[in-house]
Design an enzyme around this catalytic site. Structure first.
Site, short mmCIF file in Angstrom:
data_model
loop_
_atom_site.label_atom_id
_atom_site.label_comp_id
_atom_site.label_asym_id
_atom_site.label_seq_id
_atom_site.Cartn_x
_atom_site.Cartn_y
_atom_site.Cartn_z
N CYS A 92 0.84 -1.20 0.00
CA CYS A 92 0.00 0.00 0.00
C CYS A 92 0.88 1.25 0.00
O CYS A 92 0.63 2.19 -0.74
CB CYS A 92 -0.94 0.00 1.20
SG CYS A 92 -1.91 1.50 1.36
N GLY A 116 1.61 9.94 8.69
CA GLY A 116 1.83 9.80 10.13
C GLY A 116 2.73 8.64 10.49
O GLY A 116 2.62 8.08 11.57
N CYS A 190 -5.62 -2.81 7.94
CA CYS A 190 -6.75 -1.90 8.03
C CYS A 190 -8.03 -2.49 7.47
O CYS A 190 -9.12 -2.19 7.95
CB CYS A 190 -6.43 -0.57 7.36
SG CYS A 190 -6.31 -0.65 5.57
#
Lengths: 346, 389
Positions: A92, A116, A190
């Site tokens: 990803c 982040g 996720c």
């Protein structure tokens, strides 16, 4: 901006440093999975938008459903079907965040994309290369997931959290007045909030594709049956039947559709071959080097000798045997804090 | 930074006169229009007055107007209401492939309930062919629903002609006039329609209020059950401020429509020719003349519409890539797809929809910032580079 505390705070830090910041949420496929923390996926958008409003920056939710489906979820499935254990976060990063999104950002006239991640980027003047380094918070360090970034990608990336600890990040989030400061950390993958990838595979793909086969020992003696090789990973103990001694999955053979199991000691190996190697602190590897190598995210990096086999292929010889070296996972090489490079274990 | 709003097909700013008209119904005239007492009567007067204004504007009788929560509810009411009231006669519905999702998804829902739906194709300009419709009609056909003007490209459909055919075959005919009302003449008799959906917030009225025209004698089943409001056709306490606002918006648009139509056509053509002069590889979507005066849909080859929107937004210019209701999906527009626009070209399409407050300076500002954005985005496209070599 996923709506989590890390990307939210990263945006806040950049604003404080004087950057002109645009918030982007990447809308990922609704896998029908419900996430408690609501980090990735549709649920996170509301939090991310809220943060952007609070910080007073423009915010756009962009649709990456199809690309994520094609580049990440497909890969995830394919790897398991090929008797490998995938790492979707690295893919990803490489293909979605730091490729598609970066391109989009440049199209907006932006100079960098910021995430982040707990990692640092430094420019090495003498070598004229961008270096990837571990985050200051060693517990949270995410450099492992970023080893495959090119120099071009690193040159246009910022990791504002690299110098902070997670607890300091939560403090900063509170200082910035962000509601998400105490939001729980996101799950490992996720798109599979409950972390049960086996359930995810059966819920999402045609069950007929998963062919049951035999469980054997190292001598080929039949010990039982398995549900399909996709449901097993190296080192796994559950789902292989009960034996007098604890047994583990030692290897998976796609051609024969068999799972070999054995005692824990058989899990230990001292060499691996890595392919599709990416170098960060150097253009290429000319001679063998000593380095620390990490074979999965939570693995304790261990002393090894890395030897070039070709431009994109290396042999990694560990000083001591390592437990459960797994095809499909990444091996990342470190010199202290600095990522030398890494590759995919075959 | 200059701010230019060119997304009036998504929604319009509420006219100050409309806001003024609505305010008393939040304050002193707060009564329930169904109440017997004076408070109720005052509210009723506002509702009836608005109903009359609206009816007159579209050539209808007041009792043929049912207020709804907006265009989507009006479409749902028309299609489901007619389908359920007439299913003993047949279960076939004809619509087009370029309808708004309020119509398309209602039809898809009815397909799941056992109805058959024919989605008529359109030509390269987005026109439905009445001949195709003729052929699609069968003994089972109970409803035809075709939009008056398309929200994405602005193409105006031959509604009057289609209505004549429907009438001849004694099939109920509905049109979604949400996008055409206030921009071009809308008269239910000239259009030969039995039902017509409209919405206030596209004509400088408030959000949350719309209406369905239902020709007298048309059998329809209510969608929302409850009290005896709207002659038992739509239950729920009347949205009095909204209805009053809709009435005022109609009153204003009635006097301004002719002038505005000319003004917006000129302004839009200025934008169109400016873009064509300054940027290469652009295409107009929709018909050059039979189109809403305010709507301009163009495809910028080799760029994604989404990137153009975001860049323009950062320059203060608000545009859309098709319907606001579908933003966020990367699927090329179903309207452009039905018109045969190649997917790669359709992805780079932008809808500029102008409004009465736009000025020549607004248009010139867009013409100043847009070429730079397009060339920056194209510089990143390998396909564009190859073409230029």
């Amino acid at each position: 901006m996923s709506g989590g505390v890390d990307s939210s705070t990263a945006a806040g830090i950049l604003i404080r440093q004087g950057y002109e910041v645009i918030g982007i949420n990447m809308r990922l496929p609704d896998t029908g999975e419900v996430s408690e923390s609501g980090c990735c996926g549709v649920a996170g958008i509301d939090d991310a938008r809220n943060v952007a409003q609070k910080l007073g920056i423009p915010f756009y939710a962009l649709n990456y459903e199809k690309e994520f489906e094609n580049e990440v979820i497909d890969y995830f499935y394919r790897e398991y079907m090929n008797a490998r254990t995938p790492n979707p976060c690295i893919i990803c990063n490489e293909k979605i965040k730091f490729r598609s999104l970066l391109k989009k950002a440049k199209g907006l006239g932006a100079d960098y994309i910021a995430t982040g991640h707990y990692a640092r980027i430094e420019y090495d003047n003498s070598n004229r290369r961008y270096l990837l380094k571990k985050g200051k918070d060693i517990e949270k360090d995410q450099s492992y997931f970023l080893f495959s970034l090119s120099q071009e990608q690193l040159a246009h990336s910022l990791f504002p959290l690299g110098n902070y600890t997670k607890s300091r990040v939560r403090e900063l989030a509170r200082e910035f007045g962000l509601k998400v400061h105490n939001k729980p950390a996101s799950q490992e993958i996720c798109f599979i909030p409950d972390n049960d990838y086996r359930r995810f595979l059966t819920a999402r793909f045609i069950t007929g594709k998963f062919k049951p086969g035999l469980i054997v020992d190292k001598n080929g003696r039949i010990l039982g049956k398995h549900r399909g090789i996709a449901f097993y990973t190296i080192g796994q103990r559950k789902g292989i039947g009960a034996y007098k001694k604890p047994f583990y999955v030692i290897s998976i053979n796609k051609e024969k559709n068999t799972i070999a199991i054995g005692e824990e000691k058989e899990l230990y190996q001292d060499t691996l071959i890595a392919e599709k190697v990416n170098w960060i602190d150097r253009k290429k590897l000319n001679d063998s080097i000593k380095a620390k190598a990490r074979i999965r995210y939570k693995h304790r990096e261990s002393d090894a000798v890395i030897s070039p086999l070709s431009d994109t292929k290396v042999k990694v010889q560990f000083n001591k045997p390592q437990r459960a070296i797994t095809s499909g996972q990444a091996v990342v090489f470190y010199d202290g804090d600095t990522v030398i490079g890494g590759g995919w274990i075959n | 930074m200059r701010r230019v709003y060119l997304d009036h097909n998504a929604t319009t700013p509420t006219h100050p006169e409309v806001v003024k008209e609505m305010l008393p119904y939040f304050e002193e005239v707060f009564g329930n229009a169904s109440s017997i007492h004076l408070f109720g009567q005052q509210a009723r007067k506002a509702v009836d007055g608005a109903r009359e204004k609206l009816a007159e504007f579209i050539g209808a009788k007041p009792e043929e107007i049912v207020f709804t929560s907006g265009g989507t509810e009006a479409d749902n009411f028309a299609i489901k209401g007619i389908a359920y009231a007439n299913e003993s006669k047949g279960k076939h519905i004809i619509t087009s492939s370029i309808e708004h999702h309020a119509v398309l998804n209602t039809c898809k829902y009815l397909e799941k309930q056992g109805f058959q739906v024919t989605y008529l194709p359109v030509d390269e300009y987005g026109f439905v062919d009445p001949g195709d419709m003729m052929k699609a009609i069968n003994k089972e056909t109970i409803l035809i629903t075709i939009m008056h003007a398309n929200n994405e490209v602005g193409t105006i459909e031959p509604i009057s002609e289609i209505g004549k055919i429907a009438k001849g075959k004694e099939i109920i005919f509905h049109t979604d006039a949400v996008q055409s009302l206030g921009k071009i003449p809308v008269d239910v008799n000239e259009l030969n329609v039995d039902l017509l959906s409209l919405s206030a917030h596209k004509i400088y009225g408030p959000k949350g209020i719309g209406a369905l025209y239902i020709r007298k004698g048309t059998r329809i089943q209510p969608l929302i059950h409850g009290g005896h409001h709207e002659k038992n056709r739509r239950a729920g306490t009347e949205n009095v401020p909204g209805i009053a606002g809709l009435g005022k918006a109609i009153e204003i648009v009635k006097t301004s429509i002719d002038k505005e139509s000319i003004y917006l056509t000129d302004l839009r053509n200025r934008l169109c020719s400016g873009i064509s002069e300054k940027i290469d590889c652009v295409y107009l979507n929709g018909h050059s003349r039979k189109r809403l005066p305010n709507t301009l849909n163009m495809s910028f080859e080799f760029v994604e519409g989404e990137s153009i929107i975001l860049n323009l937004d950062m320059k203060g210019v608000a545009v859309a890539s098709g319907s606001a209701c579908t933003s966020g999906s990367l699927e090329p527009s179903h309207v452009l797809k039905a018109m045969g626009v190649a997917p790669a070209v359709a992805q780079g399409s932008i809808r500029f929809s102008l409004g009465k407050d736009n000025t020549e300076e607004d248009i010139d500002y867009v013409l100043e910032v847009l070429p730079e954005i397009i060339s920056r985005l194209r510089a990143m496209s390998p396909l564009y580079k190859r073409k230029k070599e």
